[in-house]
Design a protein around this motif. Sequence first.
Motif, short mmCIF file in Angstrom:
data_model
loop_
_atom_site.label_atom_id
_atom_site.label_comp_id
_atom_site.label_asym_id
_atom_site.label_seq_id
_atom_site.Cartn_x
_atom_site.Cartn_y
_atom_site.Cartn_z
N MET A 23 0.83 -1.21 0.00
CA MET A 23 0.00 0.00 0.00
C MET A 23 0.86 1.27 0.00
O MET A 23 0.52 2.26 -0.63
CB MET A 23 -0.96 -0.02 1.19
N ALA A 26 2.15 1.73 -3.51
CA ALA A 26 1.07 2.17 -4.41
C ALA A 26 0.85 3.68 -4.33
O ALA A 26 0.49 4.32 -5.32
CB ALA A 26 -0.22 1.42 -4.08
N LEU A 28 -1.43 5.55 -2.96
CA LEU A 28 -2.79 6.00 -3.29
C LEU A 28 -3.62 6.23 -2.04
O LEU A 28 -4.84 6.38 -2.12
CB LEU A 28 -3.48 4.97 -4.19
N LEU A 30 -3.41 5.48 2.56
CA LEU A 30 -3.13 4.43 3.54
C LEU A 30 -4.26 4.32 4.55
O LEU A 30 -5.12 5.20 4.64
CB LEU A 30 -1.82 4.76 4.28
N ARG A 101 -0.29 0.59 -9.87
CA ARG A 101 -0.42 1.12 -8.52
C ARG A 101 -1.74 0.66 -7.88
O ARG A 101 -1.78 0.29 -6.71
CB ARG A 101 -0.34 2.65 -8.54
N TRP A 104 -1.50 -2.99 -6.89
CA TRP A 104 -0.74 -3.17 -5.65
C TRP A 104 -1.57 -2.74 -4.45
O TRP A 104 -1.51 -3.37 -3.39
CB TRP A 104 0.58 -2.38 -5.72
N LEU A 105 -2.33 -1.67 -4.61
CA LEU A 105 -3.21 -1.22 -3.52
C LEU A 105 -4.24 -2.30 -3.19
O LEU A 105 -4.43 -2.65 -2.02
CB LEU A 105 -3.91 0.08 -3.91
N GLY A 169 -7.00 4.95 -1.48
CA GLY A 169 -6.69 3.76 -0.69
C GLY A 169 -7.27 3.83 0.71
O GLY A 169 -7.68 2.81 1.28
N TYR A 173 -9.84 1.02 1.92
CA TYR A 173 -9.50 0.26 3.12
C TYR A 173 -10.64 0.33 4.13
O TYR A 173 -11.04 -0.70 4.70
CB TYR A 173 -8.21 0.79 3.74
#
Length: 200
Positions: A23, A26, A28, A30, A101, A104-105, A169, A173
Amino acid sequence: MIQRRLFQLLWGLVLYGFSMALMLRANLGLDPWDVLHQGLSPRLGLSFGMTVNLVGAIVLLLWWPLRQRPGIGTVANILVIGTAVDISLACLPVPEGHAMRFAWLAAGIVLNGIAGGAYIGAGLGPGPRDGLMTGFCRRTALPVKWVRTAIEVAVLVIGWLLGGTVGLGTLLYAVTIGWIVHHALPFFTIAPAAGRPLPA
């Protein structure tokens, strides 16, 4: 049985650290605690991972007035996750392009939920941040949803003010991690052997 618990605890914590590194790379956004860690890291002159470990240790000190009892998993959480993050960051390249990206996120969030289910399911003690939440709930009799939300919002705002990355992100999340952990936890929960207490 204890060997199985320890093995699951350790790989869960290492995977948790690796997912955090994904993250971070990426870039983007957290999760709230990592926004705080990222904001604090340059001000403390520590790597991101060592900041994670330090904050975990400080949060653990807050357990004392809450009369929380740490377990093996609590201590391992403080020592392993941040270390795994730093090692992972040293090995992971910076992804190129928005598609990579985002991939990966997404992978980071999914693996984070699986890792959370694994180390919690090992039953060897909550992480410092989770224990802080349950301790406040026990002492104040407030619902988990209020206490958890208040803590997450507080660390998010402080981290953002310190320069931590808030973005897509962070939102993803927030809306997905509970669902992922909810479904991962039953799969990884190790029931205690009949007549044998769980180690603390």
